[in-house]
Write a protein that holds these residues in place. Structure first.
Motif, short mmCIF file in Angstrom:
data_model
loop_
_atom_site.label_atom_id
_atom_site.label_comp_id
_atom_site.label_asym_id
_atom_site.label_seq_id
_atom_site.Cartn_x
_atom_site.Cartn_y
_atom_site.Cartn_z
N TYR A 12 0.82 -1.21 0.00
CA TYR A 12 0.00 0.00 0.00
C TYR A 12 0.85 1.26 0.00
O TYR A 12 0.64 2.18 -0.79
CB TYR A 12 -0.91 -0.02 1.24
CG TYR A 12 -1.55 1.30 1.57
CD1 TYR A 12 -2.81 1.63 1.09
CD2 TYR A 12 -0.89 2.24 2.37
CE1 TYR A 12 -3.39 2.86 1.39
CE2 TYR A 12 -1.46 3.46 2.68
CZ TYR A 12 -2.72 3.77 2.18
OH TYR A 12 -3.28 4.99 2.48
N TRP A 13 1.84 1.33 0.92
CA TRP A 13 2.55 2.58 1.15
C TRP A 13 3.40 2.98 -0.05
O TRP A 13 3.45 4.15 -0.43
CB TRP A 13 3.40 2.45 2.42
CG TRP A 13 2.54 2.23 3.62
CD1 TRP A 13 1.94 3.18 4.40
CD2 TRP A 13 2.12 0.96 4.15
NE1 TRP A 13 1.19 2.58 5.39
CE2 TRP A 13 1.28 1.23 5.27
CE3 TRP A 13 2.37 -0.36 3.81
CZ2 TRP A 13 0.71 0.22 6.03
CZ3 TRP A 13 1.79 -1.38 4.57
CH2 TRP A 13 0.97 -1.08 5.66
N GLU A 14 4.06 2.02 -0.65
CA GLU A 14 4.88 2.32 -1.82
C GLU A 14 4.00 2.74 -3.00
O GLU A 14 4.39 3.60 -3.81
CB GLU A 14 5.74 1.11 -2.19
CG GLU A 14 6.96 0.91 -1.31
CD GLU A 14 6.62 0.40 0.09
OE1 GLU A 14 5.44 0.05 0.34
OE2 GLU A 14 7.54 0.36 0.95
N HIS A 15 2.82 2.14 -3.10
CA HIS A 15 1.87 2.50 -4.17
C HIS A 15 1.46 3.97 -4.04
O HIS A 15 1.53 4.75 -5.00
CB HIS A 15 0.64 1.59 -4.08
CG HIS A 15 -0.22 1.57 -5.30
ND1 HIS A 15 -1.03 2.62 -5.66
CD2 HIS A 15 -0.41 0.62 -6.24
CE1 HIS A 15 -1.69 2.32 -6.77
NE2 HIS A 15 -1.32 1.11 -7.16
N VAL A 16 1.07 4.36 -2.84
CA VAL A 16 0.64 5.75 -2.61
C VAL A 16 1.79 6.72 -2.84
O VAL A 16 1.63 7.75 -3.50
CB VAL A 16 0.07 5.89 -1.18
CG1 VAL A 16 -0.20 7.37 -0.85
CG2 VAL A 16 -1.21 5.08 -1.02
N PHE A 47 5.84 7.23 5.50
CA PHE A 47 5.54 8.55 4.97
C PHE A 47 6.43 9.64 5.56
O PHE A 47 6.31 10.81 5.18
CB PHE A 47 4.08 8.91 5.23
CG PHE A 47 3.10 8.16 4.38
CD1 PHE A 47 3.53 7.26 3.42
CD2 PHE A 47 1.74 8.35 4.53
CE1 PHE A 47 2.64 6.55 2.63
CE2 PHE A 47 0.82 7.65 3.74
CZ PHE A 47 1.28 6.76 2.79
N ALA A 48 7.32 9.28 6.47
CA ALA A 48 8.18 10.27 7.11
C ALA A 48 8.97 11.06 6.07
O ALA A 48 9.62 10.49 5.20
CB ALA A 48 9.14 9.58 8.09
N GLY A 49 8.89 12.37 6.17
CA GLY A 49 9.66 13.23 5.28
C GLY A 49 9.06 13.43 3.90
O GLY A 49 9.61 14.18 3.10
N SER A 50 7.94 12.80 3.61
CA SER A 50 7.36 12.91 2.27
C SER A 50 6.46 14.12 2.10
O SER A 50 6.15 14.52 0.98
CB SER A 50 6.56 11.64 1.94
OG SER A 50 5.38 11.57 2.73
N GLY A 51 6.01 14.69 3.22
CA GLY A 51 5.04 15.78 3.14
C GLY A 51 3.62 15.27 2.99
O GLY A 51 2.68 16.06 2.91
N LEU A 52 3.45 13.96 2.98
CA LEU A 52 2.13 13.36 2.78
C LEU A 52 1.54 12.94 4.12
O LEU A 52 2.19 12.27 4.92
CB LEU A 52 2.22 12.15 1.87
CG LEU A 52 0.93 11.35 1.65
CD1 LEU A 52 -0.12 12.22 0.97
CD2 LEU A 52 1.21 10.11 0.81
#
Length: 541
Positions: free
Chosen positions: A226-230, A345-350
């Motif tokens: 899921y996380w890599e997809h998003v 999601f750390a550091g992604s701004g998401l």
């Protein structure tokens, strides 16, 4: 993008294209089938046996083959629009909204109930906007997409790096992508219910909730992890916001009309003043609502062919309440998923909404303090309006690009349990220079804040990390002046400035109890010496 998702050289791409032209569609399909069949497979959060792509993605053999064949054969047009989602992330809804928005003038939403010719009265959303890998590129014959009128609407569950090469190549000058993500816990629950409904109807063993959580966290779900997809689509959106639109399901639920307007603007057909006055936006929202769509004959009696399975249209409709996961997952299960989300999601701004509520910021006392990694152009409108000066005050800090690159990688490695990587491969530097980093590109991120600082220095303070390290006390005084609470003479005499410097120092912060006993805080502290990159980067970089 090649069939195996690796980026070919121009020469290799031409060879692949020549090979694709030389073989028939059925030969290509069989070659891809043989390839996928050789990959490792296992049970997962699906009613299909899931195969593992070399890049770590999971799915059944038929959708994987469809993805690879689409990569080889799909010819994009500049007017194409592709809906991209993970399964059970609001796919049916965004398809309906897009189709109704694009065709609102020949099929007005307000008149749909009395218009026998409106497509929704005979077709489900998945027939109006078809999947590339599940519906179009099938085993029997190649789809004739050239006959479709512009603009063509397609859909996919594929991750960004497995999109057809023609779509990816058009990311800077061609077709557009609309992506919707959903809270991972709600996504998991919805997917589990869909899978178990199919299993029950076909006499198969149901997937237990604890097993489903394990599969999901391990990425063993259709087109997971899921996380890599998003993140793949999020980074594409940051790099090309004019070509990749990024929606959050929870925000769509809270204000669907605003998202329909954004959707119309993005695809190049904004609502006119007469349409707004005539209620066209609200009519589309009502037409595509759950309560309306489930009552249509196409939903109640129709079906959609997905790969080799004929699925009743009613199976695609679930009310999709935000936060429904709380009725199905234990607190421990939710905490496990949330921990992965925070780390990934750390550091992604998401930030994906993970609770069924909007934060109540009105109760916070003044002055309220917030932080963000977002580029200036993505800051909330109430922050940056009226231009060019932001409404509230902003403190911006920049870091030497080489040190910044290393720290991004270090934190990501620590967050994922890897302890951080101490040597950078060349491709990591290439990605950094190409802007393929969270909240990147680096240089554009800094320049826009710098220009705002120059235009409105009373509203935007600009700090350089290296200068802070050389004289932190001076920068602390500048910060106090900027925020309207300068140090008094008494505070200076009492050593308050030096006390704050000591309190916030690396040596002190790393010794605090929260840091020592909360694993999630470990990766945020690292002794950042100047010119760290000299001891870290390979000379090839």
């Amino acid at each position: 993008m090649s069939s195996s998702s690796t980026k070919p050289s121009p020469a290799q791409a031409n060879q692949d294209a020549d090979a694709d032209d030389a073989e028939t569609y059925k030969e290509l399909y069989q070659r891809c089938t043989d390839m996928v069949s050789s990959w490792p497979s296992r049970q997962g959060l699906s009613y299909l046996q899931l195969f593992r792509h070399e890049k770590g993605w999971y799915n059944g053999i038929t959708p994987f083959v469809g993805t690879m064949v689409a990569d080889a054969r799909f010819a994009a047009r500049s007017s194409d629009i592709v809906v991209a989602t993970l399964p059970k992330s609001g796919t049916t809804w965004i398809k309906a909204l897009l189709y109704a928005t694009m065709h609102r003038r020949e099929h007005p939403a307000a008149a749909a109930a009395d218009d026998d010719d409106h497509p929704f009265n005979s077709l489900g959303p998945h027939e109006c906007v078809k999947f590339l890998e599940y519906q179009l590129y099938k085993a029997d014959e190649a789809p004739d997409l050239d006959v479709l009128p512009d603009p063509r609407l397609f859909a996919t569950h594929a991750p960004f790096e497995l999109l057809p090469r023609a779509v990816v190549a058009a990311a800077t000058s061609g077709c557009k992508v609309v992506y919707v993500c959903r809270d991972p816990k709600d996504n998991l629950v919805s997917l589990l219910q869909f899978v178990n409904k199919y299993n029950a109807q076909n006499g198969r063993e149901l997937v237990a909730v604890d097993a489903a959580v394990g599969f999901f966290c391990d990425g063993v779900s259709p087109f997971g992890p899921y996380w890599e997809h998003v993140l793949g689509y999020w980074h594409a959106h940051l790099a090309h916001p004019e070509r990749v639109l990024f929606f959050r399901y929870e925000e769509m639920k809270r204000d669907p009309a605003a998202h329909v307007r954004r959707l119309a603007e993005f695809v190049g057909i904004p609502f006119t003043s007469p349409e707004e006055d005539g209620g066209a936006v609200d009519a589309i929202v009502r037409l595509c609502s759950f309560d309306n769509m489930v009552g249509l004959e196409a939903t109640k009696g129709g079906s959609t062919q997905l790969t080799t399975t004929n699925v009743p249209n009613s199976a695609f409709f679930r009310r999709g309440q935000v936060g429904d996961w709380a009725n199905h997952l234990s607190p421990e299960m939710a905490q496990r998923i949330d921990a992965i989300t925070v780390a990934k999601f750390a550091g992604s701004g998401l930030q994906v909404y993970t609770e069924n509520k909007v934060p109540d910021l009105d109760n916070l006392p003044d002055p309220r303090l917030f932080t963000t990694h977002l580029p200036f152009k993505f800051l909330p409108r109430v922050v940056v309006s009226p231009a060019p000066a932001p409404r509230c005050k902003i403190v911006y800090g920049c870091h030497d690009p080489k040190d910044s690159q290393f720290m991004n990688k270090y934190i990501a490695g620590s967050s994922n349990g890897g302890g951080g990587e101490r040597v950078f491969p060349v491709d990591a530097t290439v990605d950094f220079c190409d802007g393929k980093i969270p909240s990147g590109p680096y240089w554009e991120h800094i320049l826009i804040y710098w220009r705002v600082h120059q235009a409105a220095p009373e509203q935007m303070l600009f700090f350089r990390y290296e200068e802070m390290m050389l004289d932190l006390a001076t920068h602390l005084r500048r910060l106090a002046e900027f925020t309207g609470v300068p140090f008094s003479s008494e505070e200076e005499d009492d050593g308050v400035v030096d006390a704050i410097v000591r309190l916030c120092s690396f040596d002190n912060m790393t010794g605090l109890e929260d840091r020592c006993h909360h694993r999630g805080l470990v990766c945020w502290f690292w002794s950042r010496l100047l010119s760290t990159e000299k001891t870290i980067f390979q000379s090839a970089n």
